[in-house]
Scaffold this active site. Structure first.
Site, PDB file in Angstrom:
ATOM      1  N   ARG A 167       0.891  -1.187  -0.013  1.00 13.79           N
ATOM      2  CA  ARG A 167       0.082   0.018   0.130  1.00 13.79           C
ATOM      3  C   ARG A 167       0.853   1.129   0.044  1.00 13.79           C
ATOM      4  O   ARG A 167       1.321   1.478   1.105  1.00 13.79           O
ATOM      5  CB  ARG A 167      -1.009   0.123   1.218  1.00 13.79           C
ATOM      6  CG  ARG A 167      -1.788   1.042   1.358  1.00 13.79           C
ATOM      7  CD  ARG A 167      -2.955   1.203   2.158  1.00 13.79           C
ATOM      8  NE  ARG A 167      -2.770   1.177   3.703  1.00 13.79           N
ATOM      9  CZ  ARG A 167      -3.584   1.115   4.627  1.00 13.79           C
ATOM     10  NH1 ARG A 167      -4.921   1.205   4.249  1.00 13.79           N
ATOM     11  NH2 ARG A 167      -3.153   1.073   5.665  1.00 13.79           N
ATOM     12  N   ASP A 451      -4.041   3.152  13.943  1.00 17.10           N
ATOM     13  CA  ASP A 451      -3.154   3.957  12.708  1.00 17.10           C
ATOM     14  C   ASP A 451      -3.728   5.093  12.570  1.00 17.10           C
ATOM     15  O   ASP A 451      -4.452   5.587  13.314  1.00 17.10           O
ATOM     16  CB  ASP A 451      -3.130   2.943  11.423  1.00 17.10           C
ATOM     17  CG  ASP A 451      -4.560   2.748  10.700  1.00 17.10           C
ATOM     18  OD1 ASP A 451      -5.174   3.539  11.173  1.00 17.10           O
ATOM     19  OD2 ASP A 451      -4.608   2.152   9.580  1.00 17.10           O
TER      20      ASP A 451
END
Length: 536
Positions: A167, A451
């Site tokens: 990613r 996150d």
């Protein structure tokens, strides 16, 4: 940069660490520069379109399925490419940053896929960005084994390892340590380009391929840009078009209205769509932040995937993916098993089991976990639905019908806004930002692996509650003065909890940044943008 060969027009401004020259080669930098020169202007134009859309929404506009792309949605003949090797079965995917320990643990975890994250679970510290690329290449070369704290880490046999899916950062982020013709290059192109340049053929030699997760996309035009990047990259390295496969995270509310169009733009490179949670909620707040009660969410921990607008979004995603032959991947189980509190574990595992059961029964082909200790429960649940089948893409969910108003029914979300919820947003926001500024983007807080998406929704809710005159269910109206007082009180609790590990300067910086993005009159699109400028 001293000691590094820089091609014409390319300047590296970050420090040189051990082995960086193996990744930042002249050939790799030339490849990055070509991508930046070809697509940098277009990227900037698309970011400008985001700002124009936001202005219209702030003035009372809305979102809808685009009439100009009705032909794409109504054409039942087109399909995305068949699943690529290593992506047929995705019943469990583990996410995490690309540090050396996580690289080994994720690949060994028993998950089918590892989302190797340069984005939300990572801090874009220069050392992390280049070091992570080294770790991925070393893993493919089976040279990633290491020892720390008297414990050895090494990879299992290749056939037992998770498939790597990288990613890169979203289109909005720069890489400030690489200048191309005097301007910062796109963080997306930097992350994608280095991995593709060094690892595409390594992956093909292992019978798989270069695969990616694409974050923060807001429109079909941004998907088309990625598709054009893929085509040029494959041509430059003489790799057949269609070798790259990409799964798009539908984690912005504008993208929810263009899911079929996004699949269409990427159809030769598509590996499906993923249903996020925190980033999607963050996007809802961001896009409609000043629109009053109609778009006011309760505190984030009260919002479940069974809220009507979230059910509409996830069911439409499964319906869309399977209609086009694509994988539908579910959201994150962020729980971290506790070694000391079995009651916490029991309650959390019940929630995870219910969440994954819902996803598997809704038709998702797999789902995410954040910790190796959660792989088994996710696999067990999807095994129960899939059996020996690699996926359930044949389950078309033709019973699903979702309207624009269903996707926008935010005001039907049950839940309160309490002082405890406000305090939690403040505490988690401060702890996460402090750790992020220190170079770690995956942070265990209150038994959850958090996150950047968590910090984004936490500070966004505080901003929205202040600017919409919200009164707490058990207390006063949310004001800057109240938030300032609670910041001081929560910081005192954190200081006591951390003890000698409390870093005064880092938390002072975190408080300053949190106030900037939660209390200012103007809303910051991403807290990571001002945070990145504070990072050395």
């Amino acid at each position: 940069m001293a000691g590094m060969a820089e091609p014409a027009g390319v300047e590296l401004t970050g420090p040189v660490d051990e082995r960086f020259d193996e990744i930042l080669t002249p050939e790799a930098l030339n490849f990055l520069a070509t991508l930046q020169r070809e697509f940098g202007v277009r990227r900037g134009e698309l970011l400008g379109l985001r700002a124009e859309r936001q202005e219209k929404l702030s003035q009372g506009g809305t979102l809808d399925f685009a009439p100009e792309t009705a032909d794409i949605r109504n054409d039942d003949t087109w399909r995305v490419a068949d699943p690529a090797p290593g992506l047929e079965d995705r019943r469990v995917e583990i996410t995490g940053p690309t540090d050396r320990k996580m690289t080994i643990n994720a690949l060994n975890s028993g998950a089918k896929v590892w989302l190797a994250d340069f984005e939300d679970a990572n801090t874009p510290l220069w050392k992390n960005m280049v070091g992570g690329q080294l770790n991925l290449r070393d893993a493919l070369d089976r040279k990633v084994d290491f020892e720390t704290g008297g414990k050895s880490y090494e990879l299992k046999p290749d056939e037992e390892l998770a498939t790597i899916v990288v990613r890169p950062r979203g289109w909005h982020l720069d890489e400030k340590h690489v200048l191309v013709d005097g301007e910062r290059m796109s963080g997306s192109l930097f992350d994608f380009g280095l991995y593709f340049f060094h690892c595409a053929r390594r992956q093909l030699d292992k019978g798989k391929g270069p695969y990616f997760y694409l974050p923060k996309i807001e429109s079909r035009h941004e998907a088309r840009l990625w598709n054009d990047v893929f085509n040029l990259a494959q041509d430059l390295l003489e790799i057949p078009r269609g070798t790259i496969r990409a799964t798009v995270l539908i984690e912005t509310i504008p993208a929810a209205f263009e899911m079929e169009e996004i699949l269409y733009e990427l159809r030769d490179h598509s590996a499906g769509l993923n249903a996020g949670r925190w980033d999607y909620l963050f996007s809802v707040i961001k896009k409609f932040r000043s629109r009053g009660r109609q778009f006011l969410l309760p505190e984030r921990n009260a919002i479940t995937m069974t809220a009507p607008f979230m059910r509409s979004y996830t069911e439409l995603l499964v319906r869309t993916c399977h209609k086009r032959g694509a994988h539908a991947i579910g959201g994150m189980a962020a729980f971290i098993p506790s070694r000391r509190d079995e009651e916490v574990n029991k309650a959390a595992f019940e929630k995870v089991r219910a969440d994954k059961t819902r996803e598997s029964e809704d038709g998702f082909d797999g789902s995410w976990v954040a910790h190796p200790g959660m792989v088994d429960i996710c696999r067990e649940i999807f095994d129960g639905v899939l059996g020996d089948r690699p996926n359930q893409r044949d389950r078309l969910r033709e019973d699903v019908s979702v309207s624009a108003s269903d996707l926008l029914a935010v005001d039907k979300t049950p839940g309160d806004i309490t002082e405890a919820g406000l305090r939690n947003n403040i505490s988690v926001g401060l702890q996460y930002i402090a750790t992020w500024l220190g170079g770690n983007g995956a942070v265990g807080i209150f038994n959850l692996m958090e996150d950047a998406a968590t910090a984004e929704i936490a500070r966004s809710q505080v901003w929205q509650w202040i600017h919409n005159d919200v009164e707490l269910a058990d207390g006063p109206k949310v004001t800057p003065e109240l938030v300032e007082r609670l910041i001081d009180e929560e910081l005192s609790k954190i200081r006591e909890q951390y003890g000698d590990a409390f870093d005064e300067k880092r938390f002072a910086d975190a408080v300053g940044l949190f106030k900037e993005v939660a209390l200012a009159d103007d809303y910051a699109d991403f807290l990571t943008l001002p945070a990145y400028e504070r990072m050395l």
